[in-house]
Every structure is written in structure tokens, then in C-alpha cells.
Write a protein that holds these residues in place. Structure first.
Motif, mmCIF file in Angstrom:
data_model
loop_
_atom_site.group_PDB
_atom_site.id
_atom_site.type_symbol
_atom_site.label_atom_id
_atom_site.label_comp_id
_atom_site.label_asym_id
_atom_site.label_seq_id
_atom_site.Cartn_x
_atom_site.Cartn_y
_atom_site.Cartn_z
ATOM 1 N N GLY A 181 0.780 -1.230 0.000
ATOM 2 C CA GLY A 181 0.000 0.000 0.000
ATOM 3 C C GLY A 181 0.810 1.278 0.000
ATOM 4 N N VAL A 182 2.124 1.184 0.164
ATOM 5 C CA VAL A 182 3.003 2.350 0.156
ATOM 6 C C VAL A 182 3.462 2.583 -1.282
ATOM 7 C CG1 VAL A 182 5.189 3.310 0.984
ATOM 8 C CG2 VAL A 182 3.778 1.912 2.513
ATOM 9 N N VAL A 183 3.300 3.816 -1.779
ATOM 10 C CA VAL A 183 3.694 4.151 -3.143
ATOM 11 C C VAL A 183 5.040 4.863 -3.103
ATOM 12 C CG1 VAL A 183 3.082 5.429 -5.231
ATOM 13 C CG2 VAL A 183 1.272 4.396 -3.826
ATOM 14 N N LEU A 184 5.989 4.325 -3.863
ATOM 15 C CA LEU A 184 7.326 4.888 -3.928
ATOM 16 C C LEU A 184 7.618 5.250 -5.381
ATOM 17 C CD1 LEU A 184 10.262 4.949 -2.292
ATOM 18 C CD2 LEU A 184 10.699 3.160 -3.970
ATOM 19 N N THR A 185 8.001 6.515 -5.614
ATOM 20 C CA THR A 185 8.338 6.977 -6.965
ATOM 21 C C THR A 185 9.717 7.627 -6.926
ATOM 22 O OG1 THR A 185 6.002 7.434 -7.396
ATOM 23 C CG2 THR A 185 7.593 8.410 -8.910
ATOM 24 N N VAL A 186 10.548 7.282 -7.917
ATOM 25 C CA VAL A 186 11.863 7.896 -8.072
ATOM 26 C C VAL A 186 11.871 8.564 -9.439
ATOM 27 C CG1 VAL A 186 14.358 7.547 -8.131
ATOM 28 C CG2 VAL A 186 12.925 6.097 -6.673
ATOM 29 N N ASP A 187 12.071 9.908 -9.470
ATOM 30 C CA ASP A 187 12.015 10.631 -10.743
ATOM 31 C C ASP A 187 13.381 10.636 -11.428
ATOM 32 O OD1 ASP A 187 13.566 12.722 -9.667
ATOM 33 O OD2 ASP A 187 11.852 14.038 -9.371
ATOM 34 N N ASP A 188 13.439 11.246 -12.606
ATOM 35 C CA ASP A 188 14.681 11.266 -13.401
ATOM 36 C C ASP A 188 15.837 11.949 -12.692
ATOM 37 O OD1 ASP A 188 13.428 9.894 -15.441
ATOM 38 O OD2 ASP A 188 12.956 11.702 -16.592
ATOM 39 N N ASP A 189 15.534 12.877 -11.780
ATOM 40 C CA ASP A 189 16.576 13.557 -11.012
ATOM 41 C C ASP A 189 16.938 12.796 -9.736
ATOM 42 O OD1 ASP A 189 16.784 15.650 -12.834
ATOM 43 O OD2 ASP A 189 15.151 16.759 -11.860
ATOM 44 N N ARG A 190 16.367 11.604 -9.587
ATOM 45 C CA ARG A 190 16.595 10.708 -8.453
ATOM 46 C C ARG A 190 15.999 11.216 -7.152
ATOM 47 N NH1 ARG A 190 22.526 8.334 -9.007
ATOM 48 N NH2 ARG A 190 21.825 7.461 -7.049
ATOM 49 N N HIS A 191 15.005 12.121 -7.242
ATOM 50 C CA HIS A 191 14.246 12.528 -6.062
ATOM 51 C C HIS A 191 13.253 11.415 -5.745
ATOM 52 C CE1 HIS A 191 15.520 16.555 -7.575
ATOM 53 N NE2 HIS A 191 15.803 16.674 -6.290
ATOM 54 N N VAL A 192 13.070 11.148 -4.487
ATOM 55 C CA VAL A 192 12.198 10.064 -4.049
ATOM 56 C C VAL A 192 10.955 10.656 -3.402
ATOM 57 C CG1 VAL A 192 11.990 8.064 -2.525
ATOM 58 C CG2 VAL A 192 14.180 8.550 -3.664
ATOM 59 N N THR A 193 9.782 10.172 -3.835
ATOM 60 C CA THR A 193 8.519 10.555 -3.223
ATOM 61 C C THR A 193 7.874 9.294 -2.668
ATOM 62 O OG1 THR A 193 8.221 12.336 -4.831
ATOM 63 C CG2 THR A 193 6.258 11.621 -3.604
ATOM 64 N N VAL A 194 7.416 9.363 -1.414
ATOM 65 C CA VAL A 194 6.754 8.239 -0.774
ATOM 66 C C VAL A 194 5.375 8.704 -0.321
ATOM 67 C CG1 VAL A 194 6.812 6.592 1.139
ATOM 68 C CG2 VAL A 194 8.957 7.302 0.037
ATOM 69 N N ILE A 195 4.353 7.933 -0.681
ATOM 70 C CA ILE A 195 2.994 8.226 -0.227
ATOM 71 C C ILE A 195 2.561 7.072 0.668
ATOM 72 C CG2 ILE A 195 0.601 8.629 -0.899
ATOM 73 C CD1 ILE A 195 1.706 9.662 -3.600
ATOM 74 N N LEU A 196 2.239 7.416 1.909
ATOM 75 C CA LEU A 196 1.834 6.406 2.891
ATOM 76 C C LEU A 196 0.320 6.363 3.032
ATOM 77 C CD1 LEU A 196 4.295 7.192 5.830
ATOM 78 C CD2 LEU A 196 4.479 5.383 4.136
ATOM 79 N N PRO A 197 -0.248 5.172 3.201
ATOM 80 C CA PRO A 197 -1.668 5.092 3.541
ATOM 81 C C PRO A 197 -1.903 5.723 4.920
ATOM 82 C CG PRO A 197 -0.836 2.964 2.800
ATOM 83 C CD PRO A 197 0.353 3.862 3.005
ATOM 84 N N ALA A 198 -3.113 6.155 5.155
ATOM 85 C CA ALA A 198 -3.462 6.760 6.447
ATOM 86 C C ALA A 198 -3.111 5.805 7.584
ATOM 87 C CB ALA A 198 -4.950 7.092 6.477
ATOM 88 N N GLY A 199 -2.590 6.373 8.666
ATOM 89 C CA GLY A 199 -2.294 5.585 9.854
ATOM 90 C C GLY A 199 -0.956 4.871 9.823
ATOM 91 N N ARG A 200 -0.177 5.040 8.772
ATOM 92 C CA ARG A 200 1.123 4.372 8.670
ATOM 93 C C ARG A 200 2.222 5.337 9.101
ATOM 94 N NH1 ARG A 200 0.746 0.059 4.845
ATOM 95 N NH2 ARG A 200 2.874 -0.451 5.378
ATOM 96 N N ALA A 201 3.345 4.806 9.515
ATOM 97 C CA ALA A 201 4.498 5.616 9.907
ATOM 98 C C ALA A 201 5.658 5.281 8.984
ATOM 99 C CB ALA A 201 4.881 5.321 11.354
ATOM 100 N N ILE A 202 6.628 6.166 8.926
ATOM 101 C CA ILE A 202 7.801 5.941 8.085
ATOM 102 C C ILE A 202 9.056 6.297 8.861
ATOM 103 C CG2 ILE A 202 7.694 8.239 7.057
ATOM 104 C CD1 ILE A 202 8.726 6.992 4.431
ATOM 105 N N THR A 203 10.088 5.506 8.656
ATOM 106 C CA THR A 203 11.418 5.788 9.175
ATOM 107 C C THR A 203 12.342 5.890 7.965
ATOM 108 O OG1 THR A 203 10.981 4.516 11.178
ATOM 109 C CG2 THR A 203 13.303 4.941 10.622
#
Length: 155
Positions: free
Chosen positions: A127-149
Motif C-alpha cells: 500500500g506504500v507508493v514509492l516513486t523515483v524521478d529522473d533527477d533521483r528525487h524520491v517521493t513516498v505516499i503512505l496510507p493513512a495511519g502508517r508511519a515511516i522511518t
């Protein structure tokens, strides 16, 4: 599972001029073969975000052979509402086909294979969406109620 592109009709829902069911369940160019393979759930997707989820209970065809589903709001898949589409996102140049498919078992398992998108390489894991763009920037979208380290290498 079908994901249908409701970018033209969802604004009518927001204006209270159409119901969510009418926007999501109606008039799609889908073959009987695809219905047999993916016809358990239909997700309405607006701006690549799930806005509605319906369990399909049946379907008919109109005079133009477009599919009109019957269905009920899904409790099983309601957690996808507000999340990025689990199917391939829309947005590539010339990408006008309004219906995507993804195996329900893949979504139930929480993982979607890595794919190239206009925003970069994209994967969905549990359920976690991870995208890495051409400039190598990382975007993470978490479902509600989730935590990230976040940890990073120092070298």
C-alpha cells in the motif's frame, strides 16, 4: 479489478450534478473477456487518485456496446479511496484509453510491480507508493495511519 478514468465526470460529482455511482459505473469500452478476468471491482480514479470503489454485481451494454456496471460501494476496497491508483497512472502523452486493469490478487497482496510512469519509476509495496524521478528525487505516499522511518547512507 478495473480502474476507470473519471476526470471528465468527477467534477460533476463534486458539483452535485452527478452521483459517484453514475460517474464510475457507467459506459466503459470493455470486452467481455476483460470483464470475465477483472470484473469484480471498479475503482473511479480522478487525477490518478482513487475517489470511489464499487463491488461489481452485474453489467449490461448500451446501444454503442459500452459496458454499464451495476454495483455497490465496496467495503473491502474502501481503504483505497484517497490513495494513488493501484493501476498504471494516466498522464503519458497520447494516453487516452479510459480503463486500466490490475489483478485484484496483486492489490490484495499490497504489491504492484515496478513500472515507468511520467513521474518516474513507481512501485507499490503493501500500500506504500514509492516513486523515483529522473533527477533521483524520491517521493513516498503512505496510507493513512502508517508511519515511516528514513535512513540514508553516509557514503
Amino acid at each position: 479489478m478495473f480502474a476507470v478514468h473519471v476526470n471528465k465526470t468527477w467534477p460533476l460529482v463534486e458539483q452535485k450534478r452527478m452521483t459517484p455511482a453514475d460517474a464510475v459505473l457507467g459506459r466503459w469500452p470493455i470486452s467481455d473477456e476483460k470483464i470475465g478476468e477483472f470484473g469484480d471491482v471498479v475503482l473511479g480514479v480522478f487525477e490518478n487518485v482513487v475517489v470511489a470503489a464499487y463491488d461489481i454485481t452485474g453489467h449490461s451494454r448500451d446501444a454503442e456496446n459500452k459496458v454499464i456496471f451495476t454495483g455497490t460501494p465496496s467495503t473491502t476496497w474502501a481503504h483505497l479511496i484517497g490513495q494513488p491508483t493501484p493501476a498504471a497512472p494516466w498522464g503519458r502523452r497520447g494516453d487516452a484509453w479510459p480503463v486500466r486493469t490490475v489483478a485484484t490478487s496483486v492489490v490484495a497482496g499490497g504489491d504492484v510491480p515496478v513500472e515507468d510512469t511520467p513521474a518516474g519509476r513507481r512501485a507499490v509495496v503493501d500500500g506504500v507508493v514509492l516513486t523515483v524521478d529522473d533527477d533521483r528525487h524520491v517521493t513516498v505516499i503512505l496510507p493513512a495511519g502508517r508511519a515511516i522511518t528514513v535512513q540514508y547512507a553516509t557514503t
